[in-house]
Design a protein around this motif. Structure first.
Motif, short mmCIF file in Angstrom:
data_model
loop_
_atom_site.label_atom_id
_atom_site.label_comp_id
_atom_site.label_asym_id
_atom_site.label_seq_id
_atom_site.Cartn_x
_atom_site.Cartn_y
_atom_site.Cartn_z
N ASN A 18 0.81 -1.23 0.00
CA ASN A 18 0.00 0.00 0.00
C ASN A 18 0.84 1.27 0.00
O ASN A 18 0.29 2.37 0.05
CB ASN A 18 -0.92 0.01 1.23
CG ASN A 18 -1.87 -1.18 1.23
OD1 ASN A 18 -2.49 -1.49 0.21
ND2 ASN A 18 -1.99 -1.85 2.37
N ILE A 19 2.15 1.13 -0.05
CA ILE A 19 3.00 2.31 -0.03
C ILE A 19 2.80 3.15 -1.29
O ILE A 19 2.55 2.62 -2.37
CB ILE A 19 4.49 1.89 0.11
CG1 ILE A 19 5.35 3.12 0.43
CG2 ILE A 19 4.99 1.22 -1.16
CD1 ILE A 19 6.78 2.78 0.79
N GLU A 20 2.86 4.46 -1.12
CA GLU A 20 2.76 5.35 -2.28
C GLU A 20 4.10 5.31 -3.02
O GLU A 20 5.13 5.69 -2.48
CB GLU A 20 2.45 6.78 -1.82
CG GLU A 20 2.23 7.72 -3.00
CD GLU A 20 1.83 9.12 -2.54
OE1 GLU A 20 2.01 10.05 -3.34
OE2 GLU A 20 1.37 9.27 -1.41
N MET A 21 4.07 4.82 -4.25
CA MET A 21 5.31 4.58 -4.98
C MET A 21 5.82 5.87 -5.64
O MET A 21 5.06 6.60 -6.26
CB MET A 21 5.10 3.51 -6.05
CG MET A 21 4.81 2.13 -5.50
SD MET A 21 4.78 0.87 -6.79
CE MET A 21 3.48 1.49 -7.84
N GLU A 22 7.11 6.10 -5.45
CA GLU A 22 7.78 7.20 -6.14
C GLU A 22 9.23 6.81 -6.35
O GLU A 22 9.73 5.88 -5.72
CB GLU A 22 7.67 8.49 -5.34
CG GLU A 22 8.20 8.38 -3.92
CD GLU A 22 8.03 9.68 -3.14
OE1 GLU A 22 8.15 10.75 -3.77
OE2 GLU A 22 7.81 9.62 -1.93
N LYS A 65 2.75 7.54 -18.08
CA LYS A 65 3.12 8.70 -17.27
C LYS A 65 3.12 8.33 -15.79
O LYS A 65 4.01 8.71 -15.02
CB LYS A 65 2.15 9.86 -17.52
CG LYS A 65 2.47 11.10 -16.70
CD LYS A 65 1.58 12.25 -17.06
CE LYS A 65 2.06 12.95 -18.30
NZ LYS A 65 1.37 14.25 -18.53
N GLN A 66 2.12 7.53 -15.38
CA GLN A 66 2.03 7.09 -13.98
C GLN A 66 3.23 6.21 -13.62
O GLN A 66 3.80 6.32 -12.53
CB GLN A 66 0.72 6.30 -13.76
CG GLN A 66 0.55 5.79 -12.34
CD GLN A 66 -0.64 4.85 -12.21
OE1 GLN A 66 -1.65 5.01 -12.91
NE2 GLN A 66 -0.53 3.86 -11.33
N ASN A 110 8.21 4.97 -10.80
CA ASN A 110 9.47 4.21 -10.88
C ASN A 110 10.61 4.97 -11.55
O ASN A 110 11.70 4.43 -11.68
CB ASN A 110 9.24 2.92 -11.68
CG ASN A 110 8.25 1.98 -11.01
OD1 ASN A 110 7.62 2.32 -10.02
ND2 ASN A 110 8.13 0.78 -11.55
N GLY A 111 10.34 6.19 -12.00
CA GLY A 111 11.36 6.96 -12.70
C GLY A 111 11.18 6.90 -14.20
O GLY A 111 10.57 5.97 -14.73
N GLU A 112 11.70 7.89 -14.90
CA GLU A 112 11.52 7.97 -16.35
C GLU A 112 12.02 6.73 -17.08
O GLU A 112 11.41 6.25 -18.03
CB GLU A 112 12.23 9.22 -16.89
CG GLU A 112 12.04 9.41 -18.39
CD GLU A 112 12.86 10.55 -18.95
OE1 GLU A 112 13.50 10.37 -20.01
OE2 GLU A 112 12.89 11.63 -18.31
#
Length: 862
Positions: A313-317, A433-434, A439-441
């Motif tokens: 459930n972690i917000e991924m960035e 885009k999400q 996960n990075g470009e």
């Protein structure tokens, strides 16, 4: 020369002692395992193998061989009992193939001890006294990269449980741990090899991710570490060399089972598996770093890694930058206050985060141009862009279409219903885009257009992005055309010239560093034009595309759909890259690896490191030497032009033969491949319609011929072309080309490897078939002609004479699976008769089960 001969002799001796002898030893152990009905099977299988060999040598039919074997050695001829025992033979042989793989992999380092390692270090040593060489190396390293892209194809079918057994078995064989080997063979015998139902694209991705987690994660980092050390020793700034790519979940060309949600799931899965790898490494690091001064960053890193590895459930960035910062803080403290103790552990993890970021491998999106044209047509019917296009847009010329494109960002209001393919494309464009935000470009930045035939195929796709949530100033995507057919390859440079000169595309390329990836595929080019024409068309396309890119100051990278088999452009891949001349862009090596090539060349850390290193060596060597490719000299080029055309004519004549497709359908398991539960991808495009050659996927095409032991896509037309040239008095020129051109020699070597995996004696009885006898003779005649001409050209007495170990490996594998080939032909023969539904299903299952072992033993056949 004597030294080379001695090395070859040493390798053969090592192979016989370390591989063949140990396989025979462990195989005898395998045959005595106490499984269900195993005693009969273990006793009868060696007799059956011998009976199959004798029968093939006498050109007997599979039915005669199998029926007479059962009469002679068993108490029953009941249909059910015959099928039951044949199934048990198949189960044994499948596992014998795995055992041979494990024994061969265990001996990998010993077999390859004399091969060249670290060409970069060799050049650095030469450059220590030469400023010119050092500067050249610095420039090459600045530009050079290697991208390996893992693709899911229906020839890589082992579940993770079996892959783990193979890994453990290989380790045990390395140290001759008999008790562990015995236990693992028992486990192998009881572990199912296959799924009961076909995998989803996400299942395929999870299966392939096993290699990322257990092999590439370590192998790529180890190679990068070697590169860093070599460059640092000579005061040259290091650079990330290795990149990983991934197709399962992103490749939807002809696969209706890949959806936008599959792509999202796979991107999340890759991220989570990666963070579990990081966390595993970090726990080892934490056990060693127990000093004062690092408590806070250690605690922060542990918390971050744990949550990203295990909290769904972690917000991924993309947190890779923050991770590197914290790990660098830990490393600095170790160096400044603790004498650098265990700083190497921190450096290793930093290196991995720099390599893999938050994404592990870049997920490529791929779709057919025809689908994308339909999507563009659908969008043009919607507001507000409906007013931008004339109603007859589809009927316009290519120039008029391009002139009509406006590249305006718009929030399109879709009112009409749309089919699943259109819906998937629009969803995927939005969700890329999400993925980049999470996960990075680098997680997903390439869209590959299959069957690309015109510049508008690329430009229209770019418009689709602008209409679905993307802005021109932030279009962080690379658009990659895939040219496949002989015709499309010939037009490729013209198409790219149009794109490079187009104001919008030119501006976009500038924002992407003036870098352009172009994919050249062997999939349809070999099926379309035959082996020699496919190779030669791609060579010529590369020369023309490089010239066009240089004219526009574009840094070009070729992405090769090379796969593994020669008929898909594989074979001795590093030799192919080393043979490129300065006229072909070769600073960025990109290629797909698929099917059994993944397990055979990258199945263990040892073999993966070796093959990655060989590719880097090839790129570095080619970049440093930058030789002129002699195939561009008029005599050589004209010769290859003519030979390719003659080979093409022979192949097309075969392909147009009225019996061509029906021969494959009747005598190979082609029509049954769709029932194999190892792939989410259909055997052919337009799966609901009657089989047509153009719809048949190349992987299925190559597989069918390899099951017949007649690897037509890997040689057909070569003999005809060489013989025609000899008759025209050009033989001396061909020999000169072979001796002077590394590229042409690689083509010939790969062709001979493909032919080494052919055995027309298995199907020799086809010669007596009233309908197909003459067709079989035509195939056989071309094989024999090709063999004779290739041997004459190379000056060898046997195929693969200059690769004795690989030749011996192929021979052992072919001997192991010969009974499978005969069982398959027996089952297909029975299916030609009137059968009950139960009997029909039994024989179909029998034929299907043989496919797995034959493909796996071939290692790079399909």
């Amino acid at each position: 020369m004597m030294q080379k001969q001695r090395v070859k002799g040493q390798r053969e001796s090592v192979f016989n002692n370390e591989v063949v002898s140990r396989f025979e030893l462990y195989n005898s152990l395998f045959l005595t395992l106490p499984f269900y009905k195993i005693k009969d099977t273990g006793t009868l299988l060696p007799l059956f193998i011998k009976y199959c060999e004798d029968g093939v040598n006498k050109h007997e039919t599979p039915s005669h061989i199998i029926n007479t074997f059962f009469k002679k050695y068993t108490q029953t001829n009941a249909n059910k009992d015959v099928i039951d025992l044949l199934f048990r033979f198949i189960q044994y042989i499948e596992r014998q193939v795995v055992l041979f793989d494990a024994v061969e992999d265990a001996s990998f380092n010993k077999l390859n001890a004399d091969d060249e390692h670290n060409a970069l270090l060799g050049y650095l040593k030469k450059g220590s006294d030469s400023k010119v060489i050092t500067e050249k190396i610095e420039k090459l390293i600045e530009d050079f990269s290697l991208r390996l892209v893992l693709t899911a194809h229906p020839t890589q079918f082992y579940p993770g449980s079996v892959l783990s057994i193979i890994t453990d078995l290989t380790s045990a064989i390395k140290i001759n741990d008999i008790s562990t080997i015995h236990l693992l063979l028992q486990q192998l015998g009881k572990t199912p090899f296959f799924n009961k139902k076909s995998p989803t694209p996400v299942d395929e991705a999870l299966s392939l991710a096993w290699y990322l987690e257990n092999v590439f994660y370590f192998a790529a980092a180890n190679i990068q570490s070697e590169i860093d050390k070599s460059l640092n020793d000579y005061n040259i700034e290091s650079k990330k060399i290795i990149e990983l790519g991934f197709w399962p979940g992103g490749d939807r060309d002809g696969n209706p089972n890949v959806h936008a949600d599959s792509t999202i799931q796979v991107s999340k899965m890759l991220r989570q598996i990666l963070y579990r790898c990081y966390y595993r490494d970090f726990r080892n690091l934490k056990r060693r770093i127990t000093f004062r001064g690092v408590e806070e960053p250690i605690a922060i890193v542990q918390d971050v890694l744990y949550k990203n590895a295990f909290d769904p459930n972690i917000e991924m960035e993309n947190i890779s930058g923050d991770l590197i910062e914290k790990l660098t803080e830990i490393k600095t403290t170790l160096i400044d206050h603790h004498d650098g103790l265990f700083a190497d552990l921190a450096s290793d993890l930093i290196r991995k985060v720099e390599l893999y970021g938050s994404h592990f491998a870049s997920l490529d999106i791929r779709q057919d141009s025809r689908v994308l044209r339909d999507v563009h047509a659908y969008c043009r019917k919607s507001k507000p862009i409906i007013s931008l296009f004339p109603e007859n847009y589809d009927d316009l010329s290519e120039e008029e279409k391009i002139a009509a494109l406006s590249f305006k960002s718009a929030k399109v209001i879709y009112t009409e219903d749309r089919d699943s393919l259109i819906d998937d494309t629009l969803q995927t464009i939005a969700e890329v885009k999400q993925i980049q935000e999470s996960n990075g470009e680098l997680a997903c930045h390439r869209f590959i257009i299959s069957n690309c035939q015109q510049a508008s195929d690329i430009l229209q796709l770019m418009e689709l992005f602008l209409w679905n949530g993307w802005e021109e100033h932030n279009l962080t995507m690379d658009f990659v055309p895939l040219f496949e057919t002989v015709h499309d390859l010939a037009d490729a440079a013209k198409i790219m010239e149009t794109l490079y000169a187009h104001p919008f595309y030119k501006k976009h390329l500038e924002s992407r560093g003036n870098k352009q990836d172009i994919m050249l595929g062997f999939s349809d080019s070999t099926k379309d034009g035959g082996y020699l024409m496919a190779n030669w068309s791609i060579f010529n396309a590369k020369v023309a595309l490089t010239e066009t890119a240089n004219k526009h100051n574009i840094q070009l990278a070729f992405f090769d759909g090379r796969g593994g088999p020669p008929s898909r452009g594989g074979g001795k891949t590093h030799r192919f890259y080393a043979s490129m001349g300065k006229e072909i862009a070769n600073k960025n090596i990109q290629l797909t690896i698929q099917g059994q090539t993944i397990s055979s060349q990258y199945g263990s850390i040892d073999s993966a490191e070796f093959n990655i290193e060989q590719l880097i060596n090839a790129g570095i060597s080619a970049g440093m030497k930058e030789k002129h490719n002699i195939l561009l000299d008029p005599v050589h080029k004209n010769l290859l032009d003519v030979m390719a055309a003659q080979s093409y004519d022979a192949f097309v004549s075969l392909r147009k033969h009225p019996l061509f497709l029906s021969y494959l359908e009747k005598f190979s398991p082609l029509s049954l491949l769709s029932k194999i539960t190892i792939s989410s991808r259909p055997v052919k495009r337009n799966s609901g319609e009657k089989l047509k050659l153009e719809d048949l996927r190349a992987i299925s095409f190559v597989t069918a011929w390899s099951q017949l032991k007649q690897n037509i896509p890997g040689f057909y037309g070569m003999g005809t072309a060489l013989k025609t040239q000899e008759d025209a008095g050009n033989w001396d020129d061909i020999v000169k080309t072979y001796q002077e051109s590394g590229y042409f020699k690689t083509i010939i070597d790969n062709c001979m490897m493909s032919m080494s995996k052919s055995d027309f004696s298995v199907t020799a009885h086809f010669a007596n078939d009233k309908e197909y006898g003459d067709f079989w003779k035509m195939l056989h005649d071309e094989f024999e002609l090709s063999k004779a001409m290739l041997l004459k050209l190379s000056g060898h007495e046997t195929l693969m004479e200059n690769y004795p170990v690989e030749k011996r490996s192929i021979a052992v594998r072919e001997k192991i699976v010969l009974p499978l080939v005969l069982i398959q032909h027996y089952a297909l023969e029975q299916l030609q008769h009137e059968l009950s539904e139960v009997e029909k299903q039994s024989y179909e299952k029998l034929a299907i089960r043989t496919v797995y072992g034959v493909v796996n033993a071939g290692r790079n056949l399909a």
